[in-house]
Design an enzyme around this catalytic site. Structure first.
Site, mmCIF file in Angstrom:
data_model
loop_
_atom_site.group_PDB
_atom_site.id
_atom_site.type_symbol
_atom_site.label_atom_id
_atom_site.label_comp_id
_atom_site.label_asym_id
_atom_site.label_seq_id
_atom_site.Cartn_x
_atom_site.Cartn_y
_atom_site.Cartn_z
ATOM 1 N N ARG A 101 56.101 24.999 14.807
ATOM 2 C CA ARG A 101 55.021 24.683 13.856
ATOM 3 C C ARG A 101 53.751 25.299 14.398
ATOM 4 O O ARG A 101 53.336 25.000 15.522
ATOM 5 C CB ARG A 101 54.860 23.173 13.689
ATOM 6 C CG ARG A 101 53.615 22.814 12.887
ATOM 7 C CD ARG A 101 53.574 21.381 12.438
ATOM 8 N NE ARG A 101 54.532 21.136 11.377
ATOM 9 C CZ ARG A 101 54.558 20.038 10.625
ATOM 10 N NH1 ARG A 101 53.663 19.084 10.823
ATOM 11 N NH2 ARG A 101 55.460 19.879 9.675
ATOM 12 N N HIS A 132 55.826 26.251 4.117
ATOM 13 C CA HIS A 132 56.558 25.115 4.702
ATOM 14 C C HIS A 132 57.976 25.142 4.116
ATOM 15 O O HIS A 132 58.369 24.280 3.325
ATOM 16 C CB HIS A 132 55.833 23.814 4.368
ATOM 17 C CG HIS A 132 56.237 22.650 5.238
ATOM 18 N ND1 HIS A 132 57.156 22.754 6.259
ATOM 19 C CD2 HIS A 132 55.844 21.340 5.226
ATOM 20 C CE1 HIS A 132 57.305 21.565 6.835
ATOM 21 N NE2 HIS A 132 56.528 20.702 6.229
ATOM 22 N N GLN A 150 60.658 22.161 4.338
ATOM 23 C CA GLN A 150 60.283 21.038 3.474
ATOM 24 C C GLN A 150 60.749 21.303 2.040
ATOM 25 O O GLN A 150 61.400 20.457 1.414
ATOM 26 C CB GLN A 150 58.752 20.870 3.503
ATOM 27 C CG GLN A 150 58.210 19.833 2.546
ATOM 28 C CD GLN A 150 58.514 18.420 3.007
ATOM 29 O OE1 GLN A 150 58.197 18.066 4.136
ATOM 30 N NE2 GLN A 150 59.118 17.606 2.155
ATOM 31 N N ASP A 191 50.487 16.976 -2.744
ATOM 32 C CA ASP A 191 50.303 17.055 -1.291
ATOM 33 C C ASP A 191 48.822 16.809 -1.011
ATOM 34 O O ASP A 191 47.992 16.825 -1.929
ATOM 35 C CB ASP A 191 50.741 18.452 -0.800
ATOM 36 C CG ASP A 191 50.728 18.586 0.717
ATOM 37 O OD1 ASP A 191 50.653 17.557 1.414
ATOM 38 O OD2 ASP A 191 50.778 19.731 1.216
ATOM 39 N N CYS A 211 55.401 15.361 0.272
ATOM 40 C CA CYS A 211 56.004 15.624 1.584
ATOM 41 C C CYS A 211 55.470 14.704 2.676
ATOM 42 O O CYS A 211 56.113 14.539 3.707
ATOM 43 C CB CYS A 211 55.771 17.083 1.967
ATOM 44 S SG CYS A 211 54.036 17.502 2.186
ATOM 45 N N ARG A 242 65.427 15.353 4.780
ATOM 46 C CA ARG A 242 65.121 16.521 5.620
ATOM 47 C C ARG A 242 66.122 16.652 6.759
ATOM 48 O O ARG A 242 66.449 17.748 7.183
ATOM 49 C CB ARG A 242 63.680 16.430 6.131
ATOM 50 C CG ARG A 242 62.727 16.540 4.942
ATOM 51 C CD ARG A 242 61.369 16.931 5.319
ATOM 52 N NE ARG A 242 61.305 18.159 6.054
ATOM 53 C CZ ARG A 242 60.305 18.473 6.857
ATOM 54 N NH1 ARG A 242 59.316 17.631 7.019
ATOM 55 N NH2 ARG A 242 60.289 19.621 7.497
HETATM 56 N N1 NVA Z 1 49.878 20.861 3.413
HETATM 57 C C1 NVA Z 1 50.026 19.937 4.514
HETATM 58 C C2 NVA Z 1 51.459 19.625 4.727
HETATM 59 C C3 NVA Z 1 51.744 18.632 5.826
HETATM 60 C C4 NVA Z 1 53.192 18.410 6.039
HETATM 61 C C5 NVA Z 1 49.410 20.526 5.756
HETATM 62 O O1 NVA Z 1 49.606 21.722 6.019
HETATM 63 O O2 NVA Z 1 48.704 19.805 6.474
HETATM 64 N N1 CP Z 2 56.209 16.620 5.686
HETATM 65 C C1 CP Z 2 56.050 16.958 6.975
HETATM 66 O O1 CP Z 2 56.290 18.109 7.385
HETATM 67 O O2 CP Z 2 55.626 15.950 7.771
HETATM 68 P P1 CP Z 2 55.131 16.067 9.280
HETATM 69 O O3 CP Z 2 53.845 16.845 9.248
HETATM 70 O O4 CP Z 2 54.934 14.663 9.723
HETATM 71 O O5 CP Z 2 56.176 16.794 10.073
#
Ligand code: NVA
Ligand code: CP
Length: 309
Positions: free
Chosen positions: A108, A135, A138, A227, A267, A293
């Site tokens: 990540r 992502h 997801q 989201d 998500c 997931r």
């Molecule tokens: N769009 C959000 C998704 C978190 C899982 C982010 O990037 O923070």
């Molecule tokens: N939805 C998701 O990716 O959650 P986290 O950021 O907690 O991993």
């Protein structure tokens, strides 16, 4: 071995194979506990190295269980404890070590370039566990959830996204091409997908439409996704952005424009884009969505290892 970086780069038939495998595996382990492995433990002895430059709860836990259930194990690295970020060790050398010690790398990142660079130098698969622009794990899992709950191919459903134009939406747009479904996006004019994404939509001639009125985007939907308005990688004036999204909050009134049996997906983590009444309602399937997931990530891992049944 195969990388899993962006849905755009993966053939639709492989994505479908991943979902078919996930369905079979989920069904086959109904009576097993979280840490018990699937029959045959196909990734026995394999080590998944995980690294998070950004916070994570669900992705971290689901990959942990995913590799365990396949018979392997996981190790999580903290980027601030590596030489890569502090002592100036190159990505190439780091990648070489990861490849010699581990069997797959889940990453990540706050920088898309890092994913591409690691992808170049690793001789083990890399999986994108969220980047500023996508992502993919997801969204592939969300396609699984939609089809599981609706008991229909997603291509037969009307999908809506009401919220920010972010990484999760970019992957949903890519999925709409791969799985050929209708996608309506509702967002403020100033926060629509960027030109690169609009060009992708045009090039692929997929069925994506953008509305600046949330009611229009919700109309007739089988599924409404949302989201957070402010993502982890957002470098914006937060107050101004949140204000622009006020009219796009998902409440009962907005849900009433969708089909009666429309489901709500998110998500997580959540912010002010949805109110509690919807988030905690029967229509909301967010907990089910989060748990799925594990199942889809197992099949993504098997795809990366060239071991899909
Ligand atoms: N769009 C959000 C998704 C978190 C899982 C982010 O990037 O923070
Ligand atoms: N939805 C998701 O990716 O959650 P986290 O950021 O907690 O991993």
């Amino acid at each position: 071995m195969k990388h899993f970086i962006n849905l755009e780069d993966i053939p639709a038939k492989d994505l479908r194979k991943i979902l078919i495998d996930a369905k079979k595996r989920k069904k086959a382990r109904k009576k097993l506990n979280n840490l018990e492995s699937d029959k045959g433990a196909p990734l026995r002895g394999k080590l998944l190295i995980q690294m998070f430059e950004k916070s994570s709860l669900r992705t971290r836990l689901s990959f942990y269980l995913a590799i365990k259930q396949l018979g392997g194990s996981t190790l999580t690295l903290r980027p601030d404890e590596l030489h890569l970020s502090k002592g100036g060790e190159s990505i190439e050398d780091t990648a070489k070590i990861l490849s010699n010690f581990g069997n797959a790398f889940m990453f990540r990142t706050g920088n898309d370039f890092m994913l591409e660079e690691f992808g170049k130098y690793l001789s083990i698969p890399i999986i994108n566990g969220l980047s500023p622009s996508s992502h993919p794990t997801q969204i592939l899992s969300d396609v699984f959830t939609v089809e599981e709950i609706k008991k229909k191919a997603i291509s037969k459903l009307s999908i809506s996204w009401i919220g920010d134009s972010n990484n999760v939406l970019n992957s949903l747009i890519a999925a709409s091409t791969k799985f050929s479904f209708k996608l309506k996006i509702g967002c403020p004019k100033n926060y629509q997908p960027d030109q690169k994404i609009i060009n992708y939509i045009k090039k692929k001639r997929n069925k994506v439409s953008i509305f600046y009125d949330p009611k229009k985007a919700a109309e007739g939907a089988d599924v409404i996704f949302s989201d957070k308005v402010i993502s982890m990688n957002d470098k914006v004036n937060k107050r101004k952005k949140l204000n622009s999204f006020k009219k796009f909050t998902i409440d009962k009134k907005l849900m009433s424009f969708a089909k009666k049996d429309c489901i709500f997906l998110h998500c997580l983590p959540r912010g002010s884009e949805v109110n509690d009444e919807v988030f905690l309602s029967k229509q909301s399937k967010v907990w089910h969505q989060a748990l799925n997931r594990v199942h889809v990530q197992k099949s993504i891992l098997l795809y990366c290892f060239g071991k899909l049944r």
